[in-house]
Design an enzyme around this catalytic site. Sequence first.
Site, short mmCIF file in Angstrom:
data_model
loop_
_atom_site.label_atom_id
_atom_site.label_comp_id
_atom_site.label_asym_id
_atom_site.label_seq_id
_atom_site.Cartn_x
_atom_site.Cartn_y
_atom_site.Cartn_z
CB SER A 48 -0.94 0.01 1.21
OG SER A 48 -0.20 -0.05 2.41
CB SER A 101 6.86 6.57 16.84
OG SER A 101 7.08 7.92 16.60
CE1 TYR A 147 2.43 6.10 12.47
CE2 TYR A 147 3.35 7.99 13.62
CZ TYR A 147 3.51 6.75 13.04
OH TYR A 147 4.75 6.15 13.03
CE LYS A 176 3.71 3.36 14.74
NZ LYS A 176 3.86 2.04 14.11
#
Length: 337
Positions: A35, A126, A151, A155
């Site tokens: 993707s 992250s 996003y 995490k």
Amino acid sequence: MQKIIITGGAGYIGSHTAVALQESGFDVVVIDNLSNSSVASLDGVASITGTRPCFECVDCTNIEALRSVFNRHSDAVGVIHFAALKAVGESVQQPLLYYRNNLDGLINVLTCMLEFQIPNIVFSSSATVYGVPSVLPVTEETPLQPATSPYGQTKVIGENIIRDTVLANPVLGATLLRYFNPIGAHPSGLIGEHPNGIPNNLMPYITQTAAGIRPMLRIFGDDYDTPDGFCVRDYIDVNDLAAAHVAALQYMLKGATGISTFNLGTGRGYSVMELVNAFQESTGADVPYQIVARRAGDVPAIWADASLAGRVLNWRADTPLSETLKSAWRWQQNCKK
Ligand code: NAD
Ligand code: UDP
């Protein structure tokens, strides 16, 4: 040869890790739905190492398809789970896409690992989990702040899903790797970062501007409370990052159990302006820029205390910044051909 499954292995960090794993004697299986990548990266891995990783074109959110791949590779000794969507702005626009892709994917991977008794997982986390830190540099003990985007939430939640799963299933071991800002490319120039469309991240924006693909780099904000007024980040060479995954796997394969968490950075912060200047000096390429308003959601300054990874994994990021910047430029020039 010990077999490792890497999800998202056709992507930027995954392809560099595939090289590092193969060079360390592991047998690599890549799962990716392409993707945000292409099989060309695996051609690059093959050219560098002489071996093409086994490739399974599967979406991690499709549990049946994933199960069938795990069934065929149930002799794997570990999984590195890179597969995720990573565009912060897009995650704000399409939160459900991000929660579904990043969390369903992770849950399915863990489910298959338990079903086929694959005991070790390395997870791509992250520095975003630290939010706006009150003390610098951040250690693994620095309290996490609320994530500023869906996003980032994936995490934080992903780490928690893994923690709970390991607690309930002590046969499973996990290493959570919190990456700071990965940049650069393989020194061969055969693999590197391939952003779709206009880059969000600084490094590919710099190289595309230097290559004339973008007219001007926009530097977001010069009025931060930092030494030169520009945001500060910890830019880590992607090959050093890849080596940390090998070190983490070897640590677990030697018998480490439970959950380990490591910051992966250089321990040194550079401002945006310092990075632009260092790029121009290292490569001789010109980067036209203008200074514009701050970008919403940017953390003013963050860099890592990565000494835990140094002590436990015997790993450190030691590629000189100038080498990293040259490799990013080499890759950009190869992309243009
Ligand atoms: P990338 O987009 O280059 O690689 C991710 C790969 O995962 C792509 O090849 C994509 O096709 C694949 N993928 C996505 N969803 C999938 C799914 N449902 N099933 C199968 N494959 C899927 O990104 P990257 O920079 O290599 O990042 C790898 C990991 O590291 C991600 O989890 C990312 O969130 C994390 N991370 C990246 C950075 C960074 O700055 N690059 C920083 C911190 C953390
Ligand atoms: N940045 C910039 N111009 C750009 C992209 C990024 O000035 O076109 C700055 C951004 O404000 C931040 C730093 O570069 O201070 C690193 O941003 P990036 O998106 O690469 O990573 P982040 O740390 O936000 O995950």
